[in-house]
Structures are given as structure tokens and as C-alpha cells.
Design an enzyme around this catalytic site. Structure first.
Site, PDB file in Angstrom:
ATOM      1  N   ASN A 116      -4.604  -1.835  -5.038  1.00  0.00           N
ATOM      2  CA  ASN A 116      -3.161  -1.643  -5.219  1.00  0.00           C
ATOM      3  C   ASN A 116      -2.511  -2.697  -6.115  1.00  0.00           C
ATOM      4  O   ASN A 116      -1.330  -2.579  -6.447  1.00  0.00           O
ATOM      5  CB  ASN A 116      -2.456  -1.622  -3.851  1.00  0.00           C
ATOM      6  N   SER A 175      -1.483  -2.263   3.075  1.00  0.00           N
ATOM      7  CA  SER A 175      -2.825  -1.829   3.469  1.00  0.00           C
ATOM      8  C   SER A 175      -3.468  -2.948   4.278  1.00  0.00           C
ATOM      9  O   SER A 175      -3.227  -4.124   4.031  1.00  0.00           O
ATOM     10  CB  SER A 175      -3.692  -1.519   2.244  1.00  0.00           C
ATOM     11  N   ILE A 232       6.203  -2.339  -2.690  1.00  0.00           N
ATOM     12  CA  ILE A 232       5.567  -3.190  -1.667  1.00  0.00           C
ATOM     13  C   ILE A 232       4.560  -2.399  -0.830  1.00  0.00           C
ATOM     14  O   ILE A 232       4.724  -2.230   0.377  1.00  0.00           O
ATOM     15  CB  ILE A 232       6.645  -3.830  -0.752  1.00  0.00           C
ATOM     16  N   LEU A 248       3.773   4.712  -1.278  1.00  0.00           N
ATOM     17  CA  LEU A 248       2.673   5.684  -1.382  1.00  0.00           C
ATOM     18  C   LEU A 248       2.926   6.898  -0.486  1.00  0.00           C
ATOM     19  O   LEU A 248       1.995   7.655  -0.195  1.00  0.00           O
ATOM     20  CB  LEU A 248       1.347   5.017  -0.979  1.00  0.00           C
ATOM     21  N   HIS A 268      18.420  -4.857   7.633  1.00  0.00           N
ATOM     22  CA  HIS A 268      17.344  -3.858   7.681  1.00  0.00           C
ATOM     23  C   HIS A 268      17.882  -2.417   7.611  1.00  0.00           C
ATOM     24  O   HIS A 268      17.310  -1.577   6.924  1.00  0.00           O
ATOM     25  CB  HIS A 268      16.531  -4.072   8.968  1.00  0.00           C
ATOM     26  N   LYS A 328      13.935  -9.677   7.356  1.00  0.00           N
ATOM     27  CA  LYS A 328      15.115  -8.808   7.545  1.00  0.00           C
ATOM     28  C   LYS A 328      15.727  -9.000   8.929  1.00  0.00           C
ATOM     29  O   LYS A 328      14.996  -9.269   9.890  1.00  0.00           O
ATOM     30  CB  LYS A 328      14.716  -7.326   7.405  1.00  0.00           C
ATOM     31  N   ARG A 342      -8.543  -1.550  -0.637  1.00  0.00           N
ATOM     32  CA  ARG A 342      -7.252  -0.975  -1.038  1.00  0.00           C
ATOM     33  C   ARG A 342      -6.255  -2.067  -1.418  1.00  0.00           C
ATOM     34  O   ARG A 342      -5.434  -1.875  -2.322  1.00  0.00           O
ATOM     35  CB  ARG A 342      -6.680  -0.125   0.089  1.00  0.00           C
ATOM     36  N   ASP A 396       6.478  -8.879   2.126  1.00  0.00           N
ATOM     37  CA  ASP A 396       7.648  -8.250   2.751  1.00  0.00           C
ATOM     38  C   ASP A 396       7.404  -8.058   4.239  1.00  0.00           C
ATOM     39  O   ASP A 396       6.564  -7.253   4.639  1.00  0.00           O
ATOM     40  CB  ASP A 396       7.910  -6.890   2.106  1.00  0.00           C
ATOM     41  N   TYR A 451       9.034  -6.270  12.714  1.00  0.00           N
ATOM     42  CA  TYR A 451       7.593  -6.008  12.613  1.00  0.00           C
ATOM     43  C   TYR A 451       6.780  -6.894  13.571  1.00  0.00           C
ATOM     44  O   TYR A 451       5.589  -6.700  13.733  1.00  0.00           O
ATOM     45  CB  TYR A 451       7.071  -6.227  11.180  1.00  0.00           C
TER      46      TYR A 451
END
Ligand code: NDP
Length: 279
Positions: A244, A235, A232, A194, A112, A79, A240, A49, A54
Site C-alpha cells: 500500500n 492493514s 490512510i 479501499l 471525530h 481524535k 499489504r 492515524d 480505537y
């Protein structure tokens, strides 16, 4: 069985299958993205994702390309951001994302944020419908839409979004929106699953985790999966990333699920979609 084989898929309202667990790359710096996504693909994730906002789509594309996996073995989401609402800008933004990713299609393309003050999300949605009809996107959806935004699309456009990706974690569970999604055939995808890492220290989650000999993060992610959410986690830490995805050798009881349901505080970590309009 490998982790990949154990990840369940959810069938979206257009028939496309989405792996229920993916790997998010918000706030992964561009220089670190290729490595993080490579680790995720090695660990068994087959769903990534990202977003134009980003600024790391290039690294995602390079990692998938170098992985030795076929493009159709990885489910890829990106997005369109807030300043690119409206038909012409959305078409250009989509071409830009494909160019940076280095592929000729994406699996899922999302609006988005709705940015209701601009009042262009219906036009933007109709542009996604066009791109979908052209075969350049397998599935189209939205992110951060409230039920009133979704209802407006239902009234004014011809397709219902396959996915709504929204903030969702034990302290912000969004029960009404999840029910709305279930009634309208929209899959719920949880961002910050999380709680951006903060909810890992919760006492109740810790107690449940000890009882299953798993970590708090694994309990939270398992809770999402058992609720039916697409999830989604992000990390950049190799252990991790592997932790996950290691979610398929235990199950939360009804009692565990009820105890986590009681943790809801209705507290957002992110912006309110009704007012957020960052360019
Ligand atoms: P998450 O809830 O996934 O939490 C990420 C944080 O938790 C990081 O600080 C990470 O640290 C830490 N973490 C991850 N795994 C563990 C673990 N097993 N134990 C302890 N700490 C852990 O938050 P995000 O906000 O990143 O959300 C996930 C994804 O959702 C994003 O990457 C993005 O793809 C999507 N998203 C979408 C939004 C939207 O508007 N549509 C908005 C926000 C996110 P570290 O990396 O240092 O290991």
C-alpha cells in the site's frame, strides 16, 4: 529513492505539511498495534492515524518511540470522540490521548464526528482552537463533517478546519463535498480508502491494475493521490502494508481516472454523519 522520500506532502491552510499517505489503525487490536505500526514505519510510512475511540493509542506511541525516528519525523493524528464534546470534556480527552500516546503534542487533532443532536461541535471546535494556540496541537481539523457543519464553523468560529477526514472510496466518491473543501481551503482526507477491502474485487479496477502491472489496492490508492486526497489505508498484513506504500512508480491516465469516476454509487459503508451519535 526510499518510499518515504517519494511520499508527497500537502500544505494545509495553516502552513503545516501533511504526508499525503498515512497508515490507519482503526480495528487494529490493541495487542497488535505496536507491531503493525512498527512494520509501517519500517516500510516507510511517516503518518499514523489513530483515535481515542480505537483504544490503541498506547501501541501507536510505543511503536513511534521505539522506532529510532525523531518525534518530528512522524505525523501523528488522533481524535476526540463523541462522548467528549464540550470544553471541559474535550480538554480532559486531549490530555488522556497525550498521556496514552506518551508525547507532549500531536500533529493533527480531529473532532471525530459532529454529533449534531448534541449541538456541541462549535464549542468543541473552539476548544481545539485554544489547544492549538497553546502549541499542543500543530494543526486542527474535523472528521465526518458535512458542508453545513463546516459552514457553521466558518460563521461562528475564527479558524477553518485544516482537514475534513471523511468516508471516501471508488463506490462513494463525495464529489460535492470535495468541491466544497477545495473552495474553502480544507484538505480532503479519505477514510476507508479501499472501501474496507471490498472494492479490491471490482472488475474495472482489476482491468486497470493489470494494465499497469500493479494490484487493485495500489490502483485505488493511486487514484486517491492523483485526486489530491490524503489517504490512510489500514492493514495488519505485512505484505499489504508494504504493497500500500508502493505507489510511486506508475501513474493513472486521464482515461483510467475517468473510468474510476464512473464507479461512484453514492453508497456509504459507514454511518451517516447527520444522525450518528454513538457514545
Ligand atoms: P480500508 O479501506 O483501509 O480497508 C482496510 C481493509 O482492507 C482491511 O480489511 C485490510 O485487511 C484490507 N486491505 C488493506 N490493504 C489491502 C490490500 N493491499 N489488499 C487487499 N486487502 C487489503 O478501511 P478502514 O476502515 O480501516 O479505513 C482506513 C483508516 O481510516 C482506519 O484505519 C482509520 O484510521 C480511518 N477511519 C476513520 C474513520 C473516521 O470516522 N474518521 C472511520 C473509519 C476509518 P488486513 O488488515 O487484514 O490486511
Amino acid at each position: 529513492m526510499t518510499q518515504t522520500q517519494q511520499i508527497p506532502s500537502i500544505q494545509l491552510n495553516d502552513g503545516v505539511e501533511i504526508p499525503q499517505l498515512g497508515f490507519g489503525v482503526f480495528q487494529v487490536p490493541p495487542k497488535d498495534t505496536e507491531q503493525a505500526v512498527t512494520l509501517a514505519l519500517e516500510a516507510g510510512y511517516r503518518h499514523i492515524d489513530t483515535a481515542a475511540a480505537y483504544r490503541n493509542e498506547e501501541g501507536v506511541g510505543r511503536a513511534i518511540d521505539a522506532s529510532g525516528l525523531r518525534r518530528d519525523e512522524v505525523f501523528l493524528t488522533t481524535k476526540v470522540f463523541n462522548h467528549d464534546h464540550g470544553r471541559d470534556r474535550t480538554l480532559r480527552a486531549f490530555d488522556g490521548s497525550l498521556g496514552r500516546l506518551g508525547f507532549d503534542f500531536v500533529d493533527l487533532y480531529l473532532i471525530h464526528w459532529p454529533v449534531p443532536t448534541k449541538d456541541l461541535y462549535v464549542e468543541t471546535w473552539k476548544t481545539l482552537e485554544e489547544l492549538h494556540d497553546d502549541g499542543r496541537i500543530r494543526s486542527i481539523g474535523v472528521s465526518n463533517f458535512n458542508s453545513d457543519h463546516l459552514e457553521r464553523l466558518e460563521r461562528e468560529a475564527s479558524t477553518t478546519p485544516s482537514v475534513n477526514q471523511v468516508e471516501l472510496h471508488p463506490y462513494f466518491q463525495q464529489p460535492e463535498l470535495r468541491s466544497f473543501h477545495a473552495e474553502h481551503g480544507v484538505a480532503t482526507e479519505a477514510w476507508s480508502p479501499l472501501g474496507q477491502g471490498y472494492e479490491i474485487g471490482d472488475d474495472t479496477i482489476g482491468t486497470i491494475a493489470s494494465g499497469h502491472d500493479k494490484t487493485p489496492a495500489q490502483v485505488i490508492l493511486r487514484w486517491h493521490l492523483q485526486l489530491g486526497n490524503v489517504v490512510i489505508p489500514k492493514s495488519v498484513t505485512p505484505e499489504r502494508i508494504r504493497e500500500n506504500i508502493d505507489l510511486f512508480d506508475f501513474e493513472l491516465s486521464h482515461e483510467d481516472m475517468d473510468r474510476i469516476a464512473q464507479l461512484d454509487r453514492g453508497e456509504r459503508l459507514g454511518p451517516d454523519p447527520a444522525t450518528f451519535e454513538a457514545p
